[in-house]
Design a protein around this motif. Structure first.
Motif, mmCIF file in Angstrom:
data_model
loop_
_atom_site.group_PDB
_atom_site.id
_atom_site.type_symbol
_atom_site.label_atom_id
_atom_site.label_comp_id
_atom_site.label_asym_id
_atom_site.label_seq_id
_atom_site.Cartn_x
_atom_site.Cartn_y
_atom_site.Cartn_z
ATOM 1 N N ARG A 247 0.481 -1.165 -0.390
ATOM 2 C CA ARG A 247 -0.204 0.203 -0.194
ATOM 3 C C ARG A 247 0.994 1.750 -0.001
ATOM 4 O O ARG A 247 0.803 2.644 -0.966
ATOM 5 C CB ARG A 247 -0.880 -0.035 1.176
ATOM 6 C CG ARG A 247 -2.026 -0.885 1.225
ATOM 7 C CD ARG A 247 -2.965 -0.959 2.129
ATOM 8 N NE ARG A 247 -4.233 -1.905 2.339
ATOM 9 C CZ ARG A 247 -5.262 -1.005 2.094
ATOM 10 N NH1 ARG A 247 -6.022 0.239 1.745
ATOM 11 N NH2 ARG A 247 -6.685 -2.048 1.553
ATOM 12 N N LEU A 248 2.334 1.188 0.977
ATOM 13 C CA LEU A 248 3.492 2.262 0.274
ATOM 14 C C LEU A 248 3.681 2.513 -0.422
ATOM 15 O O LEU A 248 3.552 3.901 -0.960
ATOM 16 C CB LEU A 248 4.020 2.243 1.563
ATOM 17 C CG LEU A 248 4.746 3.360 2.278
ATOM 18 C CD1 LEU A 248 5.645 2.725 3.441
ATOM 19 C CD2 LEU A 248 5.709 3.173 1.108
ATOM 20 N N LEU A 249 3.558 1.698 -1.314
ATOM 21 C CA LEU A 249 4.708 2.288 -3.302
ATOM 22 C C LEU A 249 3.046 2.680 -3.898
ATOM 23 O O LEU A 249 3.823 3.586 -4.710
ATOM 24 C CB LEU A 249 4.366 0.609 -3.637
ATOM 25 C CG LEU A 249 6.170 -0.327 -3.585
ATOM 26 C CD1 LEU A 249 6.429 -1.432 -3.512
ATOM 27 C CD2 LEU A 249 7.407 0.901 -3.815
ATOM 28 N N LYS A 250 1.997 1.921 -3.226
ATOM 29 C CA LYS A 250 1.305 2.414 -4.434
ATOM 30 C C LYS A 250 0.811 3.969 -4.199
ATOM 31 O O LYS A 250 0.554 5.319 -5.056
ATOM 32 C CB LYS A 250 -0.407 2.183 -3.939
ATOM 33 C CG LYS A 250 -0.046 0.490 -4.841
ATOM 34 C CD LYS A 250 -2.061 -0.426 -4.200
ATOM 35 C CE LYS A 250 -1.922 -1.045 -4.172
ATOM 36 N NZ LYS A 250 -2.997 -2.188 -4.130
ATOM 37 N N VAL A 251 0.823 4.299 -2.892
ATOM 38 C CA VAL A 251 1.113 5.963 -2.242
ATOM 39 C C VAL A 251 1.909 6.981 -2.532
ATOM 40 O O VAL A 251 1.938 7.547 -3.658
ATOM 41 C CB VAL A 251 0.978 6.098 -0.834
ATOM 42 C CG1 VAL A 251 1.295 8.046 -0.493
ATOM 43 C CG2 VAL A 251 -0.084 5.346 0.169
ATOM 44 N N THR A 254 1.339 7.710 -6.156
ATOM 45 C CA THR A 254 0.310 8.726 -6.648
ATOM 46 C C THR A 254 1.016 9.875 -6.590
ATOM 47 O O THR A 254 0.786 10.769 -7.411
ATOM 48 C CB THR A 254 -0.697 8.275 -5.499
ATOM 49 O OG1 THR A 254 -1.614 6.831 -5.928
ATOM 50 C CG2 THR A 254 -1.696 9.369 -5.497
ATOM 51 N N LEU A 255 1.582 9.988 -5.193
ATOM 52 C CA LEU A 255 2.275 11.275 -4.993
ATOM 53 C C LEU A 255 3.383 11.250 -6.168
ATOM 54 O O LEU A 255 3.163 12.805 -6.452
ATOM 55 C CB LEU A 255 3.336 10.646 -4.164
ATOM 56 C CG LEU A 255 3.111 10.735 -2.584
ATOM 57 C CD1 LEU A 255 3.747 10.515 -1.069
ATOM 58 C CD2 LEU A 255 2.057 11.604 -2.614
ATOM 59 N N ALA A 256 3.926 10.567 -6.664
ATOM 60 C CA ALA A 256 5.036 10.673 -8.438
ATOM 61 C C ALA A 256 4.181 11.442 -9.073
ATOM 62 O O ALA A 256 4.297 12.424 -10.147
ATOM 63 C CB ALA A 256 5.443 9.504 -8.675
ATOM 64 N N ALA A 260 3.616 14.928 -11.725
ATOM 65 C CA ALA A 260 4.258 14.413 -12.890
ATOM 66 C C ALA A 260 5.468 13.468 -13.177
ATOM 67 O O ALA A 260 5.917 14.000 -13.841
ATOM 68 C CB ALA A 260 3.607 16.101 -14.139
ATOM 69 N N ILE A 261 5.569 13.015 -12.535
ATOM 70 C CA ILE A 261 7.170 12.304 -12.617
ATOM 71 C C ILE A 261 6.641 10.529 -12.706
ATOM 72 O O ILE A 261 5.650 10.238 -12.220
ATOM 73 C CB ILE A 261 7.559 11.702 -11.727
ATOM 74 C CG1 ILE A 261 8.203 13.829 -10.660
ATOM 75 C CG2 ILE A 261 9.403 11.863 -11.693
ATOM 76 C CD1 ILE A 261 8.880 14.355 -9.974
ATOM 77 N N ASP A 262 7.899 10.967 -14.137
ATOM 78 C CA ASP A 262 7.498 9.033 -13.859
ATOM 79 C C ASP A 262 7.740 7.988 -13.353
ATOM 80 O O ASP A 262 7.249 6.995 -12.700
ATOM 81 C CB ASP A 262 7.970 8.813 -15.898
ATOM 82 C CG ASP A 262 7.367 9.201 -16.634
ATOM 83 O OD1 ASP A 262 6.092 9.884 -16.428
ATOM 84 O OD2 ASP A 262 8.410 9.545 -17.863
ATOM 85 N N ALA A 263 9.101 8.047 -12.476
ATOM 86 C CA ALA A 263 9.496 7.140 -11.613
ATOM 87 C C ALA A 263 9.435 7.782 -10.614
ATOM 88 O O ALA A 263 8.936 8.670 -9.873
ATOM 89 C CB ALA A 263 11.187 6.975 -11.792
ATOM 90 N N ILE A 264 9.140 6.942 -9.621
ATOM 91 C CA ILE A 264 9.050 6.763 -8.249
ATOM 92 C C ILE A 264 10.291 7.553 -7.372
ATOM 93 O O ILE A 264 11.495 6.607 -7.693
ATOM 94 C CB ILE A 264 8.491 5.781 -7.221
ATOM 95 C CG1 ILE A 264 7.516 5.469 -7.722
ATOM 96 C CG2 ILE A 264 8.374 6.173 -5.411
ATOM 97 C CD1 ILE A 264 7.047 4.051 -7.223
ATOM 98 N N GLN A 265 10.563 8.608 -6.577
ATOM 99 C CA GLN A 265 11.753 9.011 -6.028
ATOM 100 C C GLN A 265 12.091 8.439 -4.882
ATOM 101 O O GLN A 265 10.380 8.193 -3.842
ATOM 102 C CB GLN A 265 11.883 10.465 -6.587
ATOM 103 C CG GLN A 265 11.361 11.167 -8.117
ATOM 104 C CD GLN A 265 13.122 10.550 -9.151
ATOM 105 O OE1 GLN A 265 14.423 10.393 -8.660
ATOM 106 N NE2 GLN A 265 12.455 9.204 -9.683
ATOM 107 N N ARG A 266 12.653 8.943 -3.985
ATOM 108 C CA ARG A 266 13.293 8.469 -2.405
ATOM 109 C C ARG A 266 12.263 9.469 -1.693
ATOM 110 O O ARG A 266 11.403 9.200 -1.038
ATOM 111 C CB ARG A 266 14.926 8.663 -2.526
ATOM 112 C CG ARG A 266 14.876 8.395 -1.144
ATOM 113 C CD ARG A 266 14.857 6.937 -0.466
ATOM 114 N NE ARG A 266 16.686 6.199 -0.763
ATOM 115 C CZ ARG A 266 17.127 6.169 -0.195
ATOM 116 N NH1 ARG A 266 17.904 6.971 0.455
ATOM 117 N NH2 ARG A 266 18.195 5.618 -1.273
#
Length: 282
Positions: A247-251, A254-256, A260-266
């Motif tokens: 669920r954290l990964l899904k959040v 969504t934040l990414a 408007a960013i393609d890759a999830i950042q730290r």
């Protein structure tokens, strides 16, 4: 939302429908059909917002009866189910939410048949930090004992809290009767940002991030090796379950999307982590 009385928890929840994307044609049809079956009133085109009282029974929440009818969670389909004063609900009533929060539907079994009602809703809840509501308040007016606070919080099970993705503390602010109405982000601006993020999700995977299965999660929520190791270490340190990690990964995804960013950042992972309690109350 958790915070003392009068900090705007209920107001925040009631404004959420105004920033959600409008219902599409299929969603409109589903919601209209549900309200027709339930013989209930609803404004066509608007996302449902249901706020049952804390005295509501399990049947009122999930539906039922000799001739099963939809309950509040189905009436909130494609919308929001708001539970104010969450610990005041009967614990057995709250536990019936666990299955539909995972599956998106509720199954009502009767001797002759089973009835399935859709229940894809956003659960939003509000509670005080203690029975009197003023734990941690600078005024020092809280007189609740540690035992009273523990008993109050233990009304909520760990598995239920584990299914709530965002845990937000709403702090008391200085009274400002003449606050600048132009300060902050307006509902229209927030709605535009949310709509753009939802459009990215629709184009990428054909649906909202909340509905990603495990295979889609691996496909659309990939991390660099360093970020993967960082996240695993953080989840282990905070004692998060595998469900909570997913669920954290899904959040974070969504934040990414909101950025408007393609890759999830730290930074997205770190922000998603801060919304998670380290050890849910059992």
């Amino acid at each position: 939302f958790k915070g003392p009385p009068g900090t705007g928890k209920t107001l925040l929840a009631s404004r959420l429908p105004s920033i959600l994307p409008p219902l599409n044609a299929q969603e409109n049809l589903e919601v209209a059909s549900i309200y027709s079956v339930a013989n209930a009133q609803h404004t066509f085109g608007q996302r449902p917002f249901r706020a049952p009282h804390h005295t509501a029974s399990a049947i009122a929440l999930v539906g039922g009866g000799s001739q099963p009818k939809p309950g509040e969670i189905t009436l909130a389909h494609h919308g929001i189910l708001f539970l104010d004063e969450l610990p005041e609900f009967d614990r057995k009533v709250l536990e019936v939410l666990r299955e539909p929060l995972e599956s998106g539907e509720i199954v009502i079994a009767r001797a002759r048949d089973k009835v399935r009602f859709p229940a894809r809703f956003q659960l939003v809840a509000a509670m005080n930090p203690c029975p009197c509501g003023y734990l941690g308040d600078p005024s020092g007016r809280c007189r609740c004992s540690a035992e009273q606070i523990q008993r109050y919080r233990s009304k909520l099970s760990g598995p239920l809290l584990d299914r709530i993705d965002l845990h937000l503390h709403v702090a008391r602010e200085a009274t400002a009767l003449h606050a600048n109405p132009d300060s902050g982000t307006s509902s229209a601006q927030a709605a535009a940002t949310v709509a753009a993020a939802r459009e990215r999700q629709e184009q990428r995977q054909g649906g909202a991030n909340a509905f990603l299965d495990l295979q889609q999660l691996r496909q659309h929520c990939g991390l660099s090796d360093d970020d993967q190791h960082w996240l695993e270490s953080a989840c282990e340190r905070l004692g998060l379950s595998l469900r909570a990690a997913h669920r954290l990964l899904k959040v974070a995804r969504t934040l990414a999307d909101l950025d408007a960013i393609d890759a999830i950042q730290r930074s997205h992972l770190a922000e998603a982590l801060q919304y998670r309690p380290s050890s849910p109350t059992a």
